[in-house]
Design a protein around this motif. Structure first.
Motif: not given
Length: 137
Positions: A58-64
């Motif tokens: 989820x964090x990768x999906x929002x660029x984190x």
């Protein structure tokens, strides 16, 4: 043996609805089976591993970054002394200060007067000491 997707769906159903295991609807696998998987996965770390992998995705999906780089330190609300300046009092907008825990200083002006204090900080509350007044010449 039951389909693992049905087991996971049943666990999520119990989590979402808050029902007791034994009230799990009959279209899911038997509650004893579902509960057995739940306790086994919690004990061997499977639940924690899945949570960590999903959080990273989820964090990768929002660029984190996959791992958080900051943490929040918890605090507690305590009654505030009437002789503490407002400028040195902290506030926590997420707390209902009208329901402060008891145990604050005995000279707090009202039950709703609270201050947010970092739980790692030790504070001292001083009682108001009467100042002697002159009775005349």
């Amino acid at each position: 043996m039951h389909d693992l997707r049905e087991i996971v769906d049943a666990i999520l159903y119990v989590n979402r609805t808050g029902i007791a295991w034994e009230y799990l609807p009959h279209d899911f696998p038997p509650y004893k089976t579902v509960h057995s998987y739940f306790t086994r996965w919690a004990a061997d770390g499977t639940t924690e591993t899945i949570h960590g992998l999903l959080r990273g995705k989820v964090r990768r999906a929002v660029g984190r970054d996959t791992e958080p780089t900051a943490a929040i330190i918890d605090s507690q609300s305590v009654k505030t002394s009437s002789n503490v300046p407002e400028s040195s009092q902290g506030i926590d907008a997420s707390r209902d200060v009208s329901r402060c825990p008891s145990g604050g200083p005995s000279n707090a002006p009202t039950a709703g007067s609270c201050s947010t204090v970092d739980s790692s900080v030790t504070t001292k509350h001083h009682q108001n000491t009467p100042v002697p007044t002159s009775t005349g010449p």
